[in-house]
Design a protein around this motif. Sequence first.
Motif, short mmCIF file in Angstrom:
data_model
loop_
_atom_site.label_atom_id
_atom_site.label_comp_id
_atom_site.label_asym_id
_atom_site.label_seq_id
_atom_site.Cartn_x
_atom_site.Cartn_y
_atom_site.Cartn_z
N SER A 276 39.68 43.72 26.46
CA SER A 276 39.99 42.59 27.33
C SER A 276 39.86 42.99 28.79
O SER A 276 40.55 43.89 29.27
N VAL A 277 38.95 42.32 29.50
CA VAL A 277 38.65 42.65 30.89
C VAL A 277 38.41 41.37 31.67
O VAL A 277 38.36 40.27 31.11
N ALA A 278 38.26 41.51 32.97
CA ALA A 278 37.81 40.40 33.83
C ALA A 278 36.81 40.96 34.82
O ALA A 278 37.13 41.90 35.57
N LEU A 279 35.60 40.44 34.81
CA LEU A 279 34.56 40.85 35.75
C LEU A 279 34.71 40.08 37.06
O LEU A 279 35.03 38.90 37.05
N GLY A 280 34.46 40.75 38.19
CA GLY A 280 34.56 40.09 39.48
C GLY A 280 33.26 40.17 40.27
O GLY A 280 32.59 41.21 40.26
N PHE A 281 32.91 39.08 40.94
CA PHE A 281 31.71 39.04 41.78
C PHE A 281 32.01 38.23 43.04
O PHE A 281 32.82 37.30 43.01
N PHE A 282 31.32 38.58 44.14
CA PHE A 282 31.48 37.85 45.40
C PHE A 282 30.11 37.41 45.89
O PHE A 282 29.19 38.22 46.02
N ARG B 192 31.11 27.50 50.80
CA ARG B 192 32.27 28.37 50.93
C ARG B 192 32.03 29.63 50.12
O ARG B 192 31.49 29.58 49.02
N PRO B 193 32.40 30.80 50.66
CA PRO B 193 32.19 32.05 49.92
C PRO B 193 32.88 32.02 48.57
O PRO B 193 34.01 31.53 48.44
N LEU B 194 32.20 32.54 47.56
CA LEU B 194 32.63 32.41 46.17
C LEU B 194 33.22 33.71 45.65
O LEU B 194 32.60 34.77 45.73
N LEU B 195 34.42 33.61 45.09
CA LEU B 195 35.00 34.67 44.27
C LEU B 195 34.89 34.21 42.83
O LEU B 195 35.53 33.25 42.42
N LEU B 196 34.04 34.89 42.07
CA LEU B 196 33.77 34.53 40.67
C LEU B 196 34.43 35.56 39.77
O LEU B 196 34.17 36.76 39.89
#
Length: 410
Positions: free
Chosen positions: A330-336, A234-238
Amino acid sequence: MTRILAKYENQINVFTELLEDLPDTDEPVWILGERYSIKTEKPELLSDFRSRLWFTYRRKFSPIGGTGPSSDAGWGCMLRCGQMLLAQALVCWHLGRDWRWDKDCSPPREYQQILHCFLDKKNSCYSIHQMAQMGVGEGKMIGEWYGPNTVAQVLKKLALFDDWNSLAVYVSMDNTVVIEDIKKLCRQTGRDTLRPGAGGWAQPPDRGNLLEQGCSQLQGIAVESCLNTCPEWRPLLLIIPLRMGINHINPVYIQALKECFRMPQSLGVLGGKPNLAYYFIGFTGDELIYLDPHTTQAAVDPEAGGPVDDQSYHCQRSPHRMKAMNLDPSVALGFFCKTEMDFDSWCGLVQQEILKKSHLRMFELVEKHPPHWPPFVPPTKPEVQTTGAEFIDSTDKLFESEEEFEILNV
């Protein structure tokens, strides 16, 4: 008061430096894994920027919860940034990273279906209504401000009720990404609409008027997409929530942050600076490039099942930029990662470009589940019909209190 705050935030943006103000330079510009030259590729750069879905404050939508606010001006900026990050994942999933928006051309149907997922109405999967109500179970009253970690956890919960996209959403904890847990999550096949059968993926029910019925019925495209990729992944949203300093960002993390924007799997970064939340999508030199949600627009309410007027969902002004050192820690990194190969490639890039080059690591990437952690159990959708918001119990906290950070819009 909310109206005054929104007006003040809109005025702030007048003084923000714009990308078009950059002088001719040999310094490259990076946008979500794509490299551009200001001197020779400026039109292509601006086209890429304007193709990103832009979610801003809206007014005059149906009251949240029936009696709540009908605008998120003054409080919903981080929620809108979370929508932008997730929307970028859906664009990559259904349209591809190279897709470009053209206001004069008819877009693919998947594009319209993505927009329907974010409309400001209670039955849209990732609407401001769903996100705000999902936060209630976390002690977040509707109208309260969110931090990047909170928004990441809310998206993770809401994704369980989105059968069309069937994303696997992994939010790291304790600054640690566990490869074993992610592969277990992405290979999970117990979803209602995407299950393997003798002839491939099981067929969904009659599509009918899919747009009118909402995201829970938008299943056909997901099946078609899965047939083009490995059905066992399943495609991943990290999403990786981090705190890169105490009161100010530690300069040692800046280079690693830039490396994240260079990765082809990049979805950008949720973050901001005191009082303002932004969606960062790239950098040039020592400046970050971002989309700004602090513009209040009228809510879009298309006819049932009809196309969405998308002009207000693309920022047609020049992109904003700010010094990386002004970023709140404070951050949130996103990857697909669309396929397992994408994820394996991302792991290799992290090892080579971040972990081996930094004496102070931004986050850890480990192969096995830490033995002192509770067992990893992939979340599943409750076996009842619901939006999902009522399933968040106040005792089932979405994040550890010491990890919480809020960007206040006051």
